[in-house]
Design a protein around this motif. Structure first.
Motif, mmCIF file in Angstrom:
data_model
loop_
_atom_site.group_PDB
_atom_site.id
_atom_site.type_symbol
_atom_site.label_atom_id
_atom_site.label_comp_id
_atom_site.label_asym_id
_atom_site.label_seq_id
_atom_site.Cartn_x
_atom_site.Cartn_y
_atom_site.Cartn_z
ATOM 1 N N LYS A 181 0.795 -1.136 0.032
ATOM 2 C CA LYS A 181 -0.191 0.009 0.049
ATOM 3 C C LYS A 181 0.957 1.395 -0.099
ATOM 4 O O LYS A 181 2.223 1.273 0.745
ATOM 5 C CB LYS A 181 -0.914 0.093 1.134
ATOM 6 C CG LYS A 181 -1.979 -1.119 1.228
ATOM 7 C CD LYS A 181 -2.716 -0.701 2.491
ATOM 8 C CE LYS A 181 -4.043 -1.650 2.557
ATOM 9 N NZ LYS A 181 -4.820 -1.548 3.664
ATOM 10 N N ILE A 182 0.269 2.310 -0.580
ATOM 11 C CA ILE A 182 0.792 3.628 -0.778
ATOM 12 C C ILE A 182 -0.055 4.567 -0.149
ATOM 13 O O ILE A 182 -1.239 4.461 -0.561
ATOM 14 C CB ILE A 182 1.716 4.079 -1.833
ATOM 15 C CG1 ILE A 182 0.610 4.181 -2.990
ATOM 16 C CG2 ILE A 182 2.781 3.029 -2.350
ATOM 17 C CD1 ILE A 182 1.131 4.675 -4.201
ATOM 18 N N ARG A 183 0.354 5.905 0.424
ATOM 19 C CA ARG A 183 -0.586 6.842 1.004
ATOM 20 C C ARG A 183 -0.361 7.928 -0.080
ATOM 21 O O ARG A 183 0.585 8.438 -0.346
ATOM 22 C CB ARG A 183 -0.511 6.992 2.054
ATOM 23 C CG ARG A 183 -1.476 8.231 2.780
ATOM 24 C CD ARG A 183 -1.257 8.417 4.310
ATOM 25 N NE ARG A 183 0.132 8.803 4.776
ATOM 26 C CZ ARG A 183 0.306 10.171 4.827
ATOM 27 N NH1 ARG A 183 -0.648 11.182 4.758
ATOM 28 N NH2 ARG A 183 1.681 10.670 5.250
ATOM 29 N N LEU A 184 -1.583 8.570 -0.547
ATOM 30 C CA LEU A 184 -1.455 10.029 -1.399
ATOM 31 C C LEU A 184 -2.160 10.848 -0.364
ATOM 32 O O LEU A 184 -3.425 10.832 -0.347
ATOM 33 C CB LEU A 184 -2.299 9.794 -2.635
ATOM 34 C CG LEU A 184 -1.585 8.716 -3.706
ATOM 35 C CD1 LEU A 184 -2.596 8.624 -5.043
ATOM 36 C CD2 LEU A 184 -0.270 8.804 -3.707
ATOM 37 N N ALA A 185 -1.150 11.542 0.378
ATOM 38 C CA ALA A 185 -2.040 12.554 1.433
ATOM 39 C C ALA A 185 -2.576 13.477 0.657
ATOM 40 O O ALA A 185 -2.424 14.179 -0.450
ATOM 41 C CB ALA A 185 -0.502 13.187 2.119
ATOM 42 N N GLY A 186 -3.945 13.866 1.254
ATOM 43 C CA GLY A 186 -4.749 15.012 0.835
ATOM 44 C C GLY A 186 -5.625 14.781 -0.483
ATOM 45 O O GLY A 186 -6.047 15.591 -1.071
ATOM 46 N N GLN A 187 -5.674 13.346 -0.905
ATOM 47 C CA GLN A 187 -6.265 12.901 -1.933
ATOM 48 C C GLN A 187 -7.624 12.167 -1.660
ATOM 49 O O GLN A 187 -8.179 11.644 -2.495
ATOM 50 C CB GLN A 187 -5.286 12.074 -2.928
ATOM 51 C CG GLN A 187 -4.237 12.777 -3.471
ATOM 52 C CD GLN A 187 -4.711 13.915 -4.382
ATOM 53 O OE1 GLN A 187 -5.692 13.639 -5.269
ATOM 54 N NE2 GLN A 187 -3.936 14.880 -4.433
ATOM 55 N N GLY A 188 -8.069 12.114 -0.512
ATOM 56 C CA GLY A 188 -9.323 11.464 -0.032
ATOM 57 C C GLY A 188 -10.377 12.318 -0.139
ATOM 58 O O GLY A 188 -10.461 13.343 -0.895
ATOM 59 N N GLN A 193 -11.564 20.490 4.042
ATOM 60 C CA GLN A 193 -10.297 19.840 4.274
ATOM 61 C C GLN A 193 -10.235 18.266 3.569
ATOM 62 O O GLN A 193 -11.476 17.690 3.590
ATOM 63 C CB GLN A 193 -10.084 19.633 5.824
ATOM 64 C CG GLN A 193 -9.543 20.663 6.456
ATOM 65 C CD GLN A 193 -9.360 20.723 8.023
ATOM 66 O OE1 GLN A 193 -10.039 20.120 8.713
ATOM 67 N NE2 GLN A 193 -8.295 21.228 8.517
ATOM 68 N N ARG A 194 -9.316 17.669 3.256
ATOM 69 C CA ARG A 194 -9.449 16.488 2.722
ATOM 70 C C ARG A 194 -8.688 15.484 3.373
ATOM 71 O O ARG A 194 -7.713 15.572 4.140
ATOM 72 C CB ARG A 194 -8.463 16.318 1.370
ATOM 73 C CG ARG A 194 -9.565 17.061 -0.009
ATOM 74 C CD ARG A 194 -8.709 16.863 -1.076
ATOM 75 N NE ARG A 194 -9.492 17.298 -2.269
ATOM 76 C CZ ARG A 194 -10.418 16.673 -3.020
ATOM 77 N NH1 ARG A 194 -10.910 15.742 -2.730
ATOM 78 N NH2 ARG A 194 -11.067 17.291 -3.914
ATOM 79 N N GLY A 195 -9.303 14.174 3.358
ATOM 80 C CA GLY A 195 -8.606 12.982 3.986
ATOM 81 C C GLY A 195 -7.548 12.491 3.098
ATOM 82 O O GLY A 195 -7.123 13.127 1.956
ATOM 83 N N ASP A 196 -6.891 11.256 3.415
ATOM 84 C CA ASP A 196 -5.912 10.827 2.609
ATOM 85 C C ASP A 196 -6.519 9.710 1.640
ATOM 86 O O ASP A 196 -7.405 9.028 2.050
ATOM 87 C CB ASP A 196 -4.632 10.245 3.505
ATOM 88 C CG ASP A 196 -3.964 11.250 4.107
ATOM 89 O OD1 ASP A 196 -4.022 12.344 3.599
ATOM 90 O OD2 ASP A 196 -3.559 10.811 5.365
ATOM 91 N N LEU A 197 -5.738 9.156 0.547
ATOM 92 C CA LEU A 197 -6.165 8.192 -0.389
ATOM 93 C C LEU A 197 -4.901 6.922 -0.301
ATOM 94 O O LEU A 197 -3.951 7.278 -0.369
ATOM 95 C CB LEU A 197 -6.382 8.653 -1.847
ATOM 96 C CG LEU A 197 -6.622 7.476 -2.776
ATOM 97 C CD1 LEU A 197 -7.916 6.929 -2.691
ATOM 98 C CD2 LEU A 197 -6.629 8.176 -4.269
ATOM 99 N N TYR A 198 -5.519 5.927 0.305
ATOM 100 C CA TYR A 198 -4.790 4.641 0.435
ATOM 101 C C TYR A 198 -4.751 3.767 -0.924
ATOM 102 O O TYR A 198 -5.894 3.473 -1.368
ATOM 103 C CB TYR A 198 -4.992 3.903 1.719
ATOM 104 C CG TYR A 198 -4.579 4.551 2.826
ATOM 105 C CD1 TYR A 198 -3.258 4.539 3.284
ATOM 106 C CD2 TYR A 198 -5.384 5.574 3.457
ATOM 107 C CE1 TYR A 198 -2.954 5.175 4.550
ATOM 108 C CE2 TYR A 198 -4.951 6.420 4.476
ATOM 109 C CZ TYR A 198 -3.801 6.054 5.049
ATOM 110 O OH TYR A 198 -3.299 6.743 6.194
ATOM 111 N N ILE A 199 -3.810 3.763 -1.592
ATOM 112 C CA ILE A 199 -3.737 2.504 -2.659
ATOM 113 C C ILE A 199 -3.090 1.398 -2.468
ATOM 114 O O ILE A 199 -2.110 1.098 -1.856
ATOM 115 C CB ILE A 199 -3.059 3.291 -3.690
ATOM 116 C CG1 ILE A 199 -3.428 4.592 -4.163
ATOM 117 C CG2 ILE A 199 -3.240 2.758 -5.125
ATOM 118 C CD1 ILE A 199 -4.659 5.126 -4.677
#
Length: 359
Positions: free
Chosen positions: A227-234, A241-247
């Motif tokens: 998994k990787i995390r894309l900060a602020g892409q949720g 404000q945005r959450g994070d997107l986990y791929i």
């Protein structure tokens, strides 16, 4: 969604080995490397890979056999799949089917619960997270009564999956991904109201779900389950404000190459003459073709190592090795000359080839 068994051309009682063989057959036929530029073949390859990912896993296959598409939507979590099915049954049969979360719940517990499961959580998992695959629809990050909802000031974290071919995973680079996520409603400017009434666009939720394109930078060497995390892409909260997107990544099996850690292994067919006399042969790798020297009198099954031609480690960047397993192929023609040559060749064995085969 097409039936996974039909995609692979197997019966519902097929064994794991039969499913694996069927996938390799379909994958060889439609692999992008074999059909460059053919989008139809690429789509069939992706569908077959998705089918194998499920049917090749005993637990996922059991849930797919029992729940069908519901299992896929619930991430193959048996408890959530069973709870969601119970909710569907009760919602369809009960007198309060149109309002399953008002007052006493349709399952005899508190509103929105069944068998100890909070349907706010279940439906947020089902509809409130981006769903797997490349460009698949996600859901609606609204508050159905669970802990996470559109009111969260920090925004919602989303989880989605990205499916890659082995070649794509080894090379890394940018990959497009469409994610369905919540954004503030532009009709009511995130207020949820239109005068004294609820906004007709967002139904008072203040956010709406939209498909949006995200560019994912894939680390070279990524493998299934990483998994990787894309900060602020949720998902975005009404406050902006945005959450994070986990791929989470899934790498489809390659029809010719198997990965073991950072090492790769591939069968290399050679002729009887090449194995007996030695030869220089051209071998494809993910870095391009290389020339390999086959030593004289090489036996079938011999492994040859190409150092540094394996998979990159997605964290350290170091490379594994590529192992070539020799497969000695007999001629596919049958002529008197070849038969005579085979008989002469048979007299060249100094010892019995099966003398050490004992049970």
């Amino acid at each position: 969604m097409a039936d996974y068994y039909e995609l692979l051309g197997v019966s519902r009682t097929a064994s794991t080995d039969e499913i694996k063989k069927a996938y390799r057959r379909v994958a060889r036929k439609y692999h992008p490397d074999v059909n460059p530029g053919d989008t139809s073949a690429e789509e069939k390859f992706k569908q077959a890979s998705a089918a194998f990912e499920v049917l090749g896993d005993p637990e996922k296959r059991r849930l797919y056999d029992e729940f069908g598409e519901d299992a896929a939507r619930m991430g193959f979590d048996p408890k959530k799949a069973e709870a969601y099915r119970a909710y569907q049954r009760a919602g369809a049969a009960g007198p309060r089917a149109g309002a399953p979360f008002e007052g006493a719940g349709p399952f005899g517990g508190a509103a929105g619960t069944a068998g100890g499961f909070d349907f706010g959580d279940i439906l947020n998992d089902l509809f409130g997270r981006a769903a797997g695959g490349r460009g698949n629809d996600g859901g609606f990050p609204f508050n159905f009564g669970g802990r996470a909802g559109a009111e969260a000031p920090e925004g919602l974290d989303l989880t989605t999956s990205l499916t890659l071919t082995l070649s794509e995973s080894l090379k890394g680079g940018e990959q497009p991904l469409e994610v369905r996520r919540a954004v503030p409603c532009t009709t009511c400017r995130g207020t949820g109201r239109a005068g004294r009434n609820a906004c007709a666009e967002c139904k008072g939720e203040r956010t709406v779900a939209r498909m949006q394109r995200v560019t994912v930078k894939v680390p070279p060497g990524i493998s299934t389950g990483k998994k990787i995390r894309l900060a602020g892409q949720g998902a975005q909260s009404p406050a902006g404000q945005r959450g994070d997107l986990y791929i989470e990544f899934t790498v489809t099996p390659h029809p010719l190459v198997e990965r073991d850690g950072d090492d790769l292994e591939m069968d290399l067919p050679v002729t009887v003459a090449e194995a007996m006399l030695g030869a220089e042969v051209s071998v494809p790798t993910f870095d391009g073709e290389v020339t390999v020297r086959i030593p004289p009198r090489s036996q079938g099954g011999r492994k040859m190592r190409l150092k540094g031609k394996g998979a990159p480690n997605w964290k350290s960047g170091t490379r594994g090795d590529l192992y070539l397993v020799l497969r000695v192929m007999v001629p596919d023609l049958d002529t008197p000359e070849l038969r005579a040559a085979a008989e002469r060749l048979g007299r060249g064995y100094g010892t019995g080839v099966r003398q050490d085969v004992r049970l």
